[in-house]
Structure formats: C-alpha cells, structure tokens
Design a protein around this motif. Structure first.
Motif, mmCIF file in Angstrom:
data_model
loop_
_atom_site.group_PDB
_atom_site.id
_atom_site.type_symbol
_atom_site.label_atom_id
_atom_site.label_comp_id
_atom_site.label_asym_id
_atom_site.label_seq_id
_atom_site.Cartn_x
_atom_site.Cartn_y
_atom_site.Cartn_z
ATOM 1 N N SER A 68 0.817 -1.220 0.000
ATOM 2 C CA SER A 68 0.000 0.000 0.000
ATOM 3 C C SER A 68 0.843 1.259 0.000
ATOM 4 O O SER A 68 0.330 2.353 -0.260
ATOM 5 N N TYR A 69 2.157 1.140 0.255
ATOM 6 C CA TYR A 69 3.037 2.309 0.257
ATOM 7 C C TYR A 69 3.468 2.698 -1.157
ATOM 8 O O TYR A 69 4.196 3.686 -1.336
ATOM 9 N N PHE A 70 3.032 1.929 -2.162
ATOM 10 C CA PHE A 70 3.332 2.281 -3.541
ATOM 11 C C PHE A 70 2.618 3.571 -3.959
ATOM 12 O O PHE A 70 2.878 4.099 -5.044
ATOM 13 N N GLY A 71 1.736 4.090 -3.125
ATOM 14 C CA GLY A 71 1.145 5.400 -3.391
ATOM 15 C C GLY A 71 2.133 6.536 -3.219
ATOM 16 O O GLY A 71 1.850 7.678 -3.595
ATOM 17 N N SER A 72 3.304 6.239 -2.676
ATOM 18 C CA SER A 72 4.334 7.241 -2.465
ATOM 19 C C SER A 72 5.103 7.524 -3.743
ATOM 20 O O SER A 72 5.075 6.741 -4.692
ATOM 21 N N ASP A 73 5.821 8.647 -3.771
ATOM 22 C CA ASP A 73 6.610 9.004 -4.958
ATOM 23 C C ASP A 73 7.964 8.302 -5.018
ATOM 24 O O ASP A 73 8.628 8.343 -6.049
ATOM 25 N N ASP A 74 8.371 7.657 -3.933
ATOM 26 C CA ASP A 74 9.635 6.899 -4.001
ATOM 27 C C ASP A 74 9.414 5.457 -4.426
ATOM 28 O O ASP A 74 10.363 4.682 -4.486
ATOM 29 N N PHE A 75 8.170 5.106 -4.750
ATOM 30 C CA PHE A 75 7.824 3.770 -5.203
ATOM 31 C C PHE A 75 6.960 3.828 -6.452
ATOM 32 O O PHE A 75 5.955 4.549 -6.498
ATOM 33 N N THR A 76 7.335 3.067 -7.454
ATOM 34 C CA THR A 76 6.430 2.771 -8.551
ATOM 35 C C THR A 76 6.812 1.386 -9.050
ATOM 36 O O THR A 76 7.750 0.761 -8.530
ATOM 37 N N THR A 77 6.079 0.880 -10.033
ATOM 38 C CA THR A 77 6.349 -0.465 -10.530
ATOM 39 C C THR A 77 6.047 -0.550 -12.012
ATOM 40 O O THR A 77 5.603 0.427 -12.630
ATOM 41 N N ASP A 78 6.274 -1.716 -12.569
ATOM 42 C CA ASP A 78 6.146 -1.906 -14.004
ATOM 43 C C ASP A 78 4.709 -1.663 -14.480
ATOM 44 O O ASP A 78 3.746 -2.003 -13.782
ATOM 45 N N PRO A 79 4.552 -1.061 -15.661
ATOM 46 C CA PRO A 79 3.202 -0.814 -16.194
ATOM 47 C C PRO A 79 2.503 -2.077 -16.677
ATOM 48 O O PRO A 79 1.318 -2.046 -17.008
ATOM 49 N N GLY A 80 3.221 -3.182 -16.723
ATOM 50 C CA GLY A 80 2.633 -4.451 -17.135
ATOM 51 C C GLY A 80 3.154 -5.568 -16.271
ATOM 52 O O GLY A 80 3.273 -5.435 -15.053
ATOM 53 N N LEU A 81 3.511 -6.683 -16.890
ATOM 54 C CA LEU A 81 4.037 -7.843 -16.185
ATOM 55 C C LEU A 81 3.061 -8.306 -15.101
ATOM 56 O O LEU A 81 1.868 -8.045 -15.149
ATOM 57 N N ASN A 82 3.579 -8.984 -14.097
ATOM 58 C CA ASN A 82 2.722 -9.527 -13.035
ATOM 59 C C ASN A 82 2.747 -8.652 -11.789
ATOM 60 O O ASN A 82 2.742 -9.146 -10.662
ATOM 61 N N LYS A 83 2.752 -7.348 -11.986
ATOM 62 C CA LYS A 83 2.885 -6.402 -10.867
ATOM 63 C C LYS A 83 1.556 -5.729 -10.510
ATOM 64 O O LYS A 83 1.533 -4.647 -9.928
ATOM 65 N N GLU A 84 0.457 -6.349 -10.866
ATOM 66 C CA GLU A 84 -0.835 -5.700 -10.709
ATOM 67 C C GLU A 84 -1.113 -5.287 -9.268
ATOM 68 O O GLU A 84 -1.651 -4.199 -9.022
ATOM 69 N N ASP A 85 -0.759 -6.121 -8.298
ATOM 70 C CA ASP A 85 -1.032 -5.781 -6.900
ATOM 71 C C ASP A 85 -0.340 -4.479 -6.501
ATOM 72 O O ASP A 85 -0.935 -3.610 -5.837
ATOM 73 N N PHE A 86 0.940 -4.329 -6.886
ATOM 74 C CA PHE A 86 1.675 -3.106 -6.578
ATOM 75 C C PHE A 86 1.154 -1.940 -7.416
ATOM 76 O O PHE A 86 1.006 -0.815 -6.928
ATOM 77 N N ARG A 87 0.897 -2.220 -8.693
ATOM 78 C CA ARG A 87 0.495 -1.169 -9.629
ATOM 79 C C ARG A 87 -0.829 -0.523 -9.215
ATOM 80 O O ARG A 87 -1.024 0.688 -9.355
ATOM 81 N N LEU A 88 -1.754 -1.302 -8.688
ATOM 82 C CA LEU A 88 -3.044 -0.745 -8.274
ATOM 83 C C LEU A 88 -2.872 0.285 -7.165
ATOM 84 O O LEU A 88 -3.494 1.355 -7.192
ATOM 85 N N PHE A 89 -2.023 0.003 -6.202
ATOM 86 C CA PHE A 89 -1.799 0.995 -5.139
ATOM 87 C C PHE A 89 -0.955 2.158 -5.645
ATOM 88 O O PHE A 89 -1.107 3.295 -5.172
ATOM 89 N N ASP A 90 -0.071 1.899 -6.599
ATOM 90 C CA ASP A 90 0.670 2.987 -7.226
ATOM 91 C C ASP A 90 -0.289 3.965 -7.910
ATOM 92 O O ASP A 90 -0.045 5.170 -7.960
ATOM 93 N N ARG A 91 -1.399 3.440 -8.423
ATOM 94 C CA ARG A 91 -2.426 4.262 -9.075
ATOM 95 C C ARG A 91 -3.493 4.740 -8.084
ATOM 96 O O ARG A 91 -4.506 5.299 -8.487
ATOM 97 N N LEU A 92 -3.247 4.492 -6.782
ATOM 98 C CA LEU A 92 -4.209 4.840 -5.719
ATOM 99 C C LEU A 92 -5.557 4.175 -5.974
ATOM 100 O O LEU A 92 -6.608 4.737 -5.706
ATOM 101 N N SER A 93 -5.505 2.950 -6.480
ATOM 102 C CA SER A 93 -6.723 2.220 -6.834
ATOM 103 C C SER A 93 -6.780 0.838 -6.198
ATOM 104 O O SER A 93 -7.586 -0.002 -6.604
ATOM 105 N N GLY A 94 -5.938 0.577 -5.210
ATOM 106 C CA GLY A 94 -5.919 -0.728 -4.569
ATOM 107 C C GLY A 94 -7.199 -1.001 -3.800
ATOM 108 O O GLY A 94 -7.867 -0.083 -3.324
ATOM 109 N N GLY A 95 -7.538 -2.272 -3.680
ATOM 110 C CA GLY A 95 -8.755 -2.668 -2.985
ATOM 111 C C GLY A 95 -8.508 -3.732 -1.944
ATOM 112 O O GLY A 95 -7.394 -4.246 -1.790
ATOM 113 N N SER A 96 -9.563 -4.110 -1.216
ATOM 114 C CA SER A 96 -9.434 -5.045 -0.109
ATOM 115 C C SER A 96 -9.143 -6.467 -0.565
ATOM 116 O O SER A 96 -8.695 -7.291 0.233
#
Length: 510
Positions: A68-96
C-alpha cells in the motif's frame, strides 16, 4: 558453525517448536504455556520466534510488505508484467481483495500474537529477573512495532494484548487508543531493556525502544491525531538516543546497504538464506527486467522510484549511491554488455532504479562490475534495518524545531550530520519552523528513499498526496481522474478479515 548462523538455526527451530498465531489462524494452535515456558532457553526461543514472524517471507521479508506504500513518490512499478497488486496501489486504486496486501496485515498480527504469549507467561519461567525482563522487554518492543505499522497503514485496529480464543471477534479500536497502547508497551520496553546487547545484533535494546517511541510521538503530531504537544516528547526521546553516543554516521552511505549491522543500525531484522530465512526485497526485486546476467538470471522489476522523485533529488554522493541510472543490456554473445541510460528507448520501463538495494550482503544479490553482471539472486543475507540512526537525528531535528517554534542550534546540528555524510552543505540558517520542517521532510525522503514506508508515512501524517501527485510525471502509471485523494491515506482492511469480522466497517472509500 558461526555465531550468526547458530542463532538463526535456533530462531528457525524456535518457530517450528513455538507455532504462531494471526487473525487468520486458530489461536489455540499457539504455545502451551504450561508445558513450554519453563526455562530461560524456552523463553528465549519464544522471543526469537517473534522476530521470525516479522522477518519471514510472508510478512516483512519480501517487497509485498510495502504494497500500500506504492502510493508514495519513491515507489512505482512496471506498467505491465505480473505487478498488478503493486500497480493498483501505485495508481491509488488498490482494494481489499489485493492478495499482496495480506502480508502487511498478517505479518504484524502474527508477531503480536506471539508477543502476547511471551508477555502473558514470562514471569512464570524459572530464571533470573534480569533475563526474564530482557525477554519481556523485547516482546513489548516487538508488539509495539507491529501495532505501529498496523495503525499507520490501516487506521483503527483491535487492541489485543492477551492470548484470545479462536471464536473471539474483537472490535476495531480508535486510533488514539491504539497509539496509547503502543506508547505503554514502549515505555515498558524502555524500562526492562538494557541500553545495549553487546555482540548480539538483531536484539531490540533500550535505544531501539526510545527511537521507536520518538517516531511514534512524531507521527502523532500529524494526521489523524494532530497532537502537536507530542513534538516535545519526540524530541526528548530522540535526544536520549543521540546523547547515548552508541551510534554514528561513520559508515559510508553505500556501505550501509552492502554490510550488516553497521554503526548506525539501531534495529534491524536479521536474515540467513542457508537457514531458510532470506530477505527478498533486495537483489532481483529491485533490478530491471531488461538486465540478464551472464548465468541467465534476470531482474524482477518489482519496484523503483518515480521519475520526478529521482529528478528532484539533491546533487550529492548519497544520490549517486541511491539511484541506478545506467542499465546493462546483455548482448547476443551472452558475455558482453551494452550500457544505456535509464531513459533509453532500449529499456521497456524507462525509469531509474535503486542502486542501494541491488548488492544485498557484499554482492549476494547482484554480483557485478561496472560493465557486467555475473548473477542476479532473489534471496540475500542482508539485514533489513527498520531503524537507522539518521531516522533518530531527523526526528529530533524536526521535533525540536516545531516544539520551540523554530530550529535551535541542536536542530540544525542533527540535520547537518545527515547532510554532511550525504555530501551536502549545511542547511541554510535562519529558517522558520515550517520551512525547517519541510527541509527535514525533504531530507528524510532521500535519506530513506525506498525504505519500508518511511516516505509514505510522512506523506500520510502531513497530507502530502496533492503535492506529490501534482509533481508526478505523466509517464507514471495513471491515477484515475475521479480518485478521492482524501480516502487514500489508509489501506483497506483485507477482504477475508472483513468477512471474518462482520461487525467491522471498512475504511472509507473501499
């Protein structure tokens, strides 16, 4: 067998003997105090099991501890691949329902339940009061550590301070009460623990308790509690660590991340690959997918900094040691490498990466030279420092300045110690309290770039999401236009926990 390996074998044995608990597991499967807590060795093994609960791969041993800390500016992740869990919080769109979020929830709880067993039964052990108190002090510290991460990540959580029945469904307690429990535990730890455990790295001591207490008080000054009177308390605790003269910044910044238990390490989780306890947030996790070693191993592309976070970094040796900006592309011969800049069209992510998390312990993560990569390993023996001395210095700098309505000479000295090691000049004198605080927050962002929520928790307590989003490069994973930013400072409670606790109300926005 060397001392560290022997200790880790003991720790791993302890967890197998001791079992564990979490809100997902049957608490009846935990230790049986009447048959287990008899000797000091039993008690020490049970305390060791608490450390294991925090350190293991399903808790804080892998990158998903920061989901959930991927919402920070010191964290981002790949726009594809198998990083969906991280990417969703990077986009401030993570869910339960995010499966990687589970580690952030379960890890602390498993440690807390194990600590509860120790605290409830340590007095019954046949041993000296000094040794029993040292064991209990560590349990109090670790329980507080678990709750500190839970309350900052999820907001209200149940305060469970004794072993509970599997059928219990405790309510979520208000944030202020959770903080009160954390403070109580840390004061008890401060009382029971010695100032140090010579030649015993990894054991929380009194200075670790004081350092964490300083951080707790500092966090309470911001959102959601806004208890500004705690600035003075934070400064007092941080200053006690500074005045102890136990820690220093004599270790070069880059060396902190390639060796274990340096002169600035106040509390760190210990890892050992051979003992079955690897750290997997260094090495492969922080290496670009584009990089393939001579032996065929490659990076995982899990995390790296946002472009503008990197571009806004101060020009200094610390920045050079923090960021990895030249990508090594293996050529068709399998032996030579082409060096390209991070934004080259030959790379798929076009981002800088983190250099400081590549090597692991003396190269057991990425083994490389300036022009080639021999191997890239996902499991390392690197200690993960939860509390480094610069965290204490910067907590003191900010807290002392805000408590006094302006920075003192000691406030300036604390931040300047960090800046000098980074290769930066002393901070401009004569700043107002707010300007000085902002300078400290900026310093902390780059001193602890990419380190387990440090930047995110500053963003939360100071409500900085609008600012960092405004500075975000359009090249980053896009944040949906209708996102309610005010609802993104807390993570959602994992879906399974909500199902198990029907009386709980999910955090707003999820």
């Amino acid at each position: 067998m060397n001392t560290r390996y022997s200790l880790l074998v003991t720790l791993l044995g302890a967890i197998l003997m001791a079992g564990c608990q979490s809100l997902e597991e049957d608490p009846k499967g935990s230790l049986t105090p009447g048959t287990y807590f008899k000797t000091q060795a039993d008690l020490d093994a049970s305390v060791s099991a608490i450390y294991i609960q925090f350190a293991r791969d399903g808790a804080w041993g892998f990158t998903n501890r920061s989901t959930s800390y991927f919402g920070s500016d010191d964290f981002t992740t790949d726009p594809g691949l198998n990083k969906e869990d991280f990417r969703l919080f990077d986009r401030l769109s993570g869910g339960s329902g995010n499966l990687s979020l589970v580690a952030q929830w379960q890890g602390p709880w498993q440690g807390i339940y194990q600590a509860n067993n120790v605290i409830a039964n340590y007095a019954k052990v046949s041993s000296t009061e000094v040794l029993k108190n040292q064991a209990a002090g560590q349990a109090y510290f670790l329980r507080a550590l678990g709750y500190f991460y839970l309350v900052r990540t999820f907001g209200p959580v149940p305060i469970i301070l004794t072993p509970i029945d599997v059928n219990d469904r405790p309510p979520r307690d208000p944030v202020d009460k959770v903080y009160a429990a954390i403070i109580s535990d840390l004061k008890k730890a401060r009382e029971l623990l010695p100032p140090s455990f010579p030649n015993q790295p990894g054991k929380a001591n009194q200075m670790a308790a004081r350092s964490l207490l300083a951080d707790v008080y500092l966090n309470m000054t911001g959102w959601p509690l806004n208890q500004t009177a705690n600035y003075a308390l934070a400064a007092e605790e941080a200053n006690s660590v500074i005045q102890s003269n136990q820690y220093n910044l004599n270790t070069p910044y880059a060396t902190v991340f390639t060796t274990n238990n340096s002169s600035e390490s106040i509390f760190g989780l210990q890892y050992n690959v051979g003992g079955g306890l690897p750290l997997r947030s260094a090495g492969s996790s922080s290496v670009p997918l584009d990089e393939v070693a001579v032996n065929g191993s490659s990076g995982w592309d899990d995390y790296y900094p946002e472009i503008n976070f990197y571009k806004n970094a101060p020009k200094c040796s610390r920045t050079d040691d923090t960021f990895y900006t030249t990508i090594k592309l293996r050529q068709p011969d399998g032996k030579t490498f082409k060096l390209v800049p991070w934004d080259s069209p030959e790379t798929h992510a076009r981002h800088p990466y983190y250099k400081k998390f590549r090597a692991g312990l003396n190269g057991d993560g990425v083994s490389e030279t300036a022009t080639s990569i021999a191997s890239i390993n996902p499991s390392t023996n690197k200690v993960y420092d939860i509390i480094r001395y610069p965290l204490v210095l910067l907590a003191y700098a900010e807290a002392s300045a805000m408590a006094a309505n302006g920075p003192t000479a000691a406030s300036y000295n604390a931040i300047n110690l960090v800046r000098r090691r980074a290769g930066l000049p002393d901070l401009t004198p004569g700043l107002t309290a707010t300007a000085f605080r902002d300078a400290v927050v900026y310093e902390r962002a780059y001193e602890f770039a990419g380190e387990f929520g440090v930047r995110w928790f500053d963003i939360v307590r100071l409500q900085l999401l609008p600012k960092i989003i405004a500075e975000r490069s359009p090249e980053e994973n896009p944040i949906p236009a209708n996102t309610n930013i005010n609802q993104k400072y807390l993570a959602p409670i994992p879906f399974n926990e909500m199902t198990r606790n029907p009386a709980w109300v999910q955090n707003e926005g999820y």
